[in-house]
Each structure stands twice: as C-alpha cells, then as structure tokens.
Write an enzyme that holds these catalytic residues in place. Structure first.
Site, mmCIF file in Angstrom:
data_model
loop_
_atom_site.group_PDB
_atom_site.id
_atom_site.type_symbol
_atom_site.label_atom_id
_atom_site.label_comp_id
_atom_site.label_asym_id
_atom_site.label_seq_id
_atom_site.Cartn_x
_atom_site.Cartn_y
_atom_site.Cartn_z
ATOM 1 N N ASN A 4 0.765 -1.204 -0.116
ATOM 2 C CA ASN A 4 0.095 -0.059 0.049
ATOM 3 C C ASN A 4 1.031 1.139 -0.060
ATOM 4 O O ASN A 4 1.584 1.573 1.162
ATOM 5 C CB ASN A 4 -0.821 -0.165 1.216
ATOM 6 C CG ASN A 4 -1.532 1.335 1.464
ATOM 7 O OD1 ASN A 4 -1.738 1.996 0.562
ATOM 8 N ND2 ASN A 4 -2.146 1.351 2.779
ATOM 9 N N LYS A 6 0.106 4.388 -0.219
ATOM 10 C CA LYS A 6 -0.485 5.429 0.475
ATOM 11 C C LYS A 6 -0.341 6.562 -0.415
ATOM 12 O O LYS A 6 -0.431 6.467 -1.835
ATOM 13 C CB LYS A 6 -0.071 5.859 1.980
ATOM 14 C CG LYS A 6 0.129 4.241 2.726
ATOM 15 C CD LYS A 6 0.100 4.654 4.049
ATOM 16 C CE LYS A 6 0.060 3.238 4.820
ATOM 17 N NZ LYS A 6 0.228 3.337 6.242
ATOM 18 N N GLU A 92 -6.439 4.834 7.962
ATOM 19 C CA GLU A 92 -6.429 6.263 7.598
ATOM 20 C C GLU A 92 -7.690 6.791 7.234
ATOM 21 O O GLU A 92 -7.771 8.238 7.443
ATOM 22 C CB GLU A 92 -5.019 6.379 6.746
ATOM 23 C CG GLU A 92 -3.787 6.146 7.507
ATOM 24 C CD GLU A 92 -2.822 5.597 6.778
ATOM 25 O OE1 GLU A 92 -2.832 5.570 5.497
ATOM 26 O OE2 GLU A 92 -1.767 4.936 7.352
ATOM 27 N N GLY A 169 2.650 2.483 10.527
ATOM 28 C CA GLY A 169 3.566 3.520 10.831
ATOM 29 C C GLY A 169 4.151 3.945 11.749
ATOM 30 O O GLY A 169 4.597 4.796 11.851
HETATM 31 P P1 PGA Z 1 2.922 0.459 7.561
HETATM 32 O O1 PGA Z 1 1.294 0.796 6.904
HETATM 33 O O2 PGA Z 1 3.364 -0.965 6.858
HETATM 34 O O3 PGA Z 1 3.671 1.580 6.928
HETATM 35 O O4 PGA Z 1 2.673 0.701 9.215
HETATM 36 C C1 PGA Z 1 0.529 -0.427 6.824
HETATM 37 C C2 PGA Z 1 -0.611 -0.160 6.256
HETATM 38 O O5 PGA Z 1 -1.238 1.091 6.440
HETATM 39 O O6 PGA Z 1 -1.274 -0.657 5.226
#
Ligand code: PGA
Length: 246
Positions: A4, A6, A92, A169
C-alpha cells in the site's frame, strides 16, 4: 503479499519502481503480489507491471458508478484503468481523512464486487481500544457492520486485512501471537455468519509495520495468509525481500 503506497510516488516514480522491482521478483511464483498505488499512478503501474504477474489495485473507491460526486472515483473507473483490486476501509480513511463508517465499508465492498474488483477490507483497533482490552469487540463490530451484510457468494470473493491502528507506521509491529489471535477471532466471526468452508477459504492479511526483519516470524503463523505492507513497500528491495519470505 500486498503493498500500500498511500500518498507516495508520482507516475514517474511508479515507472522507476517497476524497472527496479520486476527483476527482483522474477522467480517468485509462490504467492500473489498486489501493489496499491495512488489512483493517478494506476495506468502507469498497470503498464509497467504488464506480463509480470503483479496485480494493481486502488486505495479507495466511492460506491456509486458515476454521478455528481466531486473528487471521487468509482470502482468501474479504476477497473477500466486496469486495476483488479481495491482497499476498502483503511484505518487512515476511517479515522483521519474521511471518517468512513462500517456502513460505508459495506457499500464500497459491494460496489467493488459488482465491478469485478477484489476488495481487501481493512479492520483493526485503535491504540486506546487495544490498551483497554477492547480489540475483539472492535473487530466483532467492524465485521458485523462492514462484512456480515454480504451474501455468501460475495463473501467468497473478499480478502480481509487485520491492521491494528497502533502498529501502522509506528514501527511497533504486532507480535505474531497477537496477530494470529486476531485472525482467529475474525475467522470465527466468518464461520458463524458464512459457515466453516467459507471461513477456512478466507484469506486474512496482517498489516502494520511489516518489515524485512519481522516478516519471517509473522509468516510462520498458519493463521497469517499474507501481509499488507505500507512504508516498506515503497522501496523495491525491501518489498522484494518481504515478498520472498511469504
Ligand atoms: P505500514 O502501513 O506498513 O507503514 O505500517 C501498513 C498499512 O497502513 O497498510
């Protein structure tokens, strides 16, 4: 194994990523690989991933096929651009950018399925809910409001991602044990509503601070069918390492 991105990478960055990433996973055939770039990058990602076996997905859709919904994008539109998957109800979007509720998640999932997309429905508890021992209650509620309303035929075509918000995150990955128990809970909710076979066939991904150095422990858990990777999917080498550990 899903990445992902983002709100990272331009179309140019996307093309560059695939030039670097494709050779690294050229021999991988033990798992499916899906990348979820920003919507503006989907056409470039689809073109760059052609004949690689890597599938492309959107990060969000609106539930109507078209209409006066400024700024939104439909399942049909990303499907026409070459996407085959879509994330639905990412934390999110639930908690920061769009206040998405469980009912929205259900409508978006139904829209995705009608357009022929495979939805990855994200669920997971927030830090305060985790600390208060309420994780299971949250998962049960999100399943009831966002997933239980599907038909059996629809349910057979979804993937669920367990993503505890406190692990996203933050660098604080859930222990394999915590993740495995949450997956069991989700699978038992699935069994109650859709039956044993459907629950066993359901794929549940873990997401939240998955990195090359913690992927092995997670993938050893039989309950964890794959991972949804944010930050570590932006770099071709680290995502390739994660994919290979599947
Ligand atoms: P992250 O995000 O691996 O940066 O913790 C995972 C996600 O939100 O799908």
């Amino acid at each position: 194994m899903a990445g992902n991105w983002k709100m990272y990478k331009t179309p140019q960055d996307t093309a560059r990523f695939f030039i670097d990433f494709r050779p690294l996973i050229a021999n991988v055939n033990h798992c499916e690989i899906v990348i979820f770039p920003p919507a503006i990058d989907i056409p470039e990602a689809v073109a760059s991933a052609a004949n690689s076996g890597i599938a492309i997905g959107g990060q969000n859709i609106y539930w109507a096929a078209e209409g006066a919904f400024t700024g939104e994008i439909s399942a049909q539109m990303i499907r026409a651009a070459g996407a085959a998957w879509v994330l639905v109800g990412h934390s999110e979007r639930r908690h920061h950018v769009a206040h998405e509720a469980d009912g929205d998640v259900l409508k978006k999932t139904q829209a995705a399925l009608s357009a022929g997309l495979t939805p990855v429905i994200c669920v997971g508890e927030k830090l305060e809910e985790h600390k208060a021992g309420k994780a299971n209650d949250v998962l049960v509620r999100q399943f009831a409001g966002g997933i239980a309303g599907l038909t059996e035929e629809q349910f057979a075509r979804i993937v669920i991602a367990y993503e505890p918000v406190w692990a996203i995150g933050t660098g604080q990955v859930a222990t394999p044990d915590i993740a495995s128990n949450a997956h069991k809970l989700i699978r038992s909710e699935a069994e109650k509503r859709f039956g044993d076979t459907a629950a066993q066939q359901l794929r549940i991904l873990y997401g939240g601070s998955v990195k090359p150095d913690n992927i092995q422990g997670l993938m050893r858990e039989p309950e964890i069918d794959g991972t949804l990777v944010g930050g570590a999917s932006l770099d071709p080498e680290s995502f390739a390492e994660i994919v290979k550990a599947a």
